[in-house]
Design a protein around this motif. Structure first.
Motif, PDB file in Angstrom:
ATOM      1  N   ALA A 108     -10.253   3.112   2.377  1.00 39.01           N
ATOM      2  CA  ALA A 108     -10.706   1.967   3.157  1.00 39.01           C
ATOM      3  C   ALA A 108     -10.214   0.659   2.543  1.00 39.01           C
ATOM      4  CB  ALA A 108     -12.235   1.968   3.245  1.00 39.01           C
ATOM      5  N   LEU A 109     -10.244   0.578   1.226  1.00 43.26           N
ATOM      6  CA  LEU A 109      -9.758  -0.627   0.555  1.00 43.26           C
ATOM      7  C   LEU A 109      -8.272  -0.826   0.818  1.00 43.26           C
ATOM      8  CD1 LEU A 109     -10.344  -2.969  -1.415  1.00 43.26           C
ATOM      9  CD2 LEU A 109      -9.822  -1.392  -3.287  1.00 43.26           C
ATOM     10  N   ARG A 110      -7.517   0.262   0.770  1.00 43.46           N
ATOM     11  CA  ARG A 110      -6.077   0.172   1.019  1.00 43.46           C
ATOM     12  C   ARG A 110      -5.802  -0.299   2.445  1.00 43.46           C
ATOM     13  NH1 ARG A 110      -4.147   4.720  -2.074  1.00 43.46           N
ATOM     14  NH2 ARG A 110      -5.031   3.301  -3.599  1.00 43.46           N
ATOM     15  N   ALA A 111      -6.617   0.140   3.392  1.00 41.27           N
ATOM     16  CA  ALA A 111      -6.443  -0.273   4.783  1.00 41.27           C
ATOM     17  C   ALA A 111      -6.680  -1.768   4.960  1.00 41.27           C
ATOM     18  CB  ALA A 111      -7.402   0.520   5.676  1.00 41.27           C
ATOM     19  N   LEU A 112      -7.521  -2.348   4.091  1.00 45.15           N
ATOM     20  CA  LEU A 112      -7.845  -3.777   4.189  1.00 45.15           C
ATOM     21  C   LEU A 112      -6.930  -4.659   3.355  1.00 45.15           C
ATOM     22  CD1 LEU A 112     -11.737  -3.562   3.877  1.00 45.15           C
ATOM     23  CD2 LEU A 112     -10.457  -4.063   5.963  1.00 45.15           C
ATOM     24  N   SER A 113      -6.024  -4.059   2.600  1.00 41.74           N
ATOM     25  CA  SER A 113      -5.267  -4.832   1.609  1.00 41.74           C
ATOM     26  C   SER A 113      -4.398  -5.934   2.219  1.00 41.74           C
ATOM     27  CB  SER A 113      -4.409  -3.894   0.751  1.00 41.74           C
ATOM     28  OG  SER A 113      -3.481  -3.191   1.560  1.00 41.74           O
ATOM     29  N   GLY A 114      -4.100  -5.845   3.496  1.00 39.02           N
ATOM     30  CA  GLY A 114      -3.321  -6.899   4.140  1.00 39.02           C
ATOM     31  C   GLY A 114      -4.166  -8.027   4.698  1.00 39.02           C
ATOM     32  N   CYS A 115      -5.497  -7.903   4.601  1.00 46.10           N
ATOM     33  CA  CYS A 115      -6.383  -8.903   5.208  1.00 46.10           C
ATOM     34  C   CYS A 115      -6.681 -10.088   4.295  1.00 46.10           C
ATOM     35  CB  CYS A 115      -7.704  -8.245   5.620  1.00 46.10           C
ATOM     36  SG  CYS A 115      -7.567  -7.027   6.930  1.00 46.10           S
ATOM     37  N   GLN A 116      -6.931  -9.818   3.024  1.00 46.76           N
ATOM     38  CA  GLN A 116      -7.335 -10.854   2.085  1.00 46.76           C
ATOM     39  C   GLN A 116      -6.740 -10.559   0.710  1.00 46.76           C
ATOM     40  OE1 GLN A 116      -8.959 -13.551   2.799  1.00 46.76           O
ATOM     41  NE2 GLN A 116     -10.161 -13.167   4.641  1.00 46.76           N
ATOM     42  N   SER A 117      -6.507 -11.624  -0.066  1.00 50.92           N
ATOM     43  CA  SER A 117      -6.003 -11.458  -1.426  1.00 50.92           C
ATOM     44  C   SER A 117      -6.952 -10.618  -2.277  1.00 50.92           C
ATOM     45  CB  SER A 117      -5.801 -12.826  -2.087  1.00 50.92           C
ATOM     46  OG  SER A 117      -4.892 -13.613  -1.374  1.00 50.92           O
TER      47      SER A 117
END
Length: 255
Positions: free
Chosen positions: A230-239
């Motif tokens: 889940a964290l990897r999926a969000l990695s493009g959203c915020q620094s």
């Protein structure tokens, strides 16, 4: 990374010793620390290699380990009394968890060792910790998303939680091999939490909920392995997500 001069670590109170600190590798200060560490079985990565080598080679072992690891500044803390400098602790500060980490923003405060057991009840560790936490804030400012330490000591964990200006979670347990297993703690800054609260695209809502649960309660909520996709999926959203993902990818022994 830091100016190479001796300085004073700020006192916690009038009852705590006034410590001096140097980032220089002064052999006369470091060797007594290394000799003490060599003789004390503890969850410190330097201890097994130091114990395996003759005492006379302790400084050379130290040099090899620091130069062969991630970029780090080694601070030696000492008391200057009656014309003599007496070491009391050594601690490291690393801008990233591994040499190949692409970005700074989650530094590691590690390899801390208090020399004299008689001084361990006099807030030496808190003084050493707060000195490095202040340097983290000075160095990275708004670009500071978290600070990591690993410890097997409930006392150290308590001091870290009390000293870190944001909130602290337990990421999991890290296996250090011969040195033992430590609790992997992460202090999360207000900037991290600000980004965590930002909305994400609809398709990522489930991943966001998983990451928020993990980052609210750490390993009490779920194992780190469950949160990683889940964290990897969000990695493009915020620094904050990107840096934490980079950080956790480089901790293969975290459970």
């Amino acid at each position: 990374m830091f100016e190479q001069v001796d300085a004073c670590a700020p006192r916690l109170s009038e009852r705590t010793p006034a410590l001096c600190v140097t980032p220089q590798w002064r052999r006369t200060l470091l060797e007594p620390v290394l000799w003490e560490l060599r003789a004390e079985k503890c969850a410190h990565l330097w201890q097994p290699p130091l114990a395996a080598a003759p005492q006379a080679e302790a400084f050379e072992v130290f040099e090899r380990m620091v130069r062969g690891g991630r970029p780090s500044t080694v601070f030696t803390y000492y008391l200057s009394q009656e014309g003599r400098d007496n070491p009391v602790a050594v601690a490291m500060m690393s801008p990233r968890v591994a040499a190949d980490s692409p970005e700074d923003g989650i530094p590691v405060l590690g390899r801390t060792y208090d020399v004299h057991p008689a001084l361990r009840g006099h807030s030496i560790y808190a003084q050493v910790l707060r000195h490095r936490l202040a340097l983290c804030q000075q160095q990275w400012g708004q670009g500071l998303f978290g600070v990591h330490i690993g410890t097997s000591s409930p006392r150290v964990e308590q001091v870290f939680r009390a000293s870190f200006p944001g909130r602290t979670i337990r990421l999991g347990d890290e296996d250090l091999g011969d040195a033992g297993v430590v609790a992997a703690l992460m202090g999360l800054t207000r900037e991290f939490d600000r980004q965590l609260a930002e909305p994400v695209p609809g398709p990522l809502a489930t991943a966001h909920a998983v990451v928020r649960a993990y980052l609210a309660h750490g390993t009490d909520a779920m194992p780190v392995a469950q949160a990683l996709p889940a964290l990897r999926a969000l990695s493009g959203c915020q620094s904050a997500y990107r840096l934490l993902d980079q950080f956790l990818q480089r901790m293969p022994n975290l459970r």
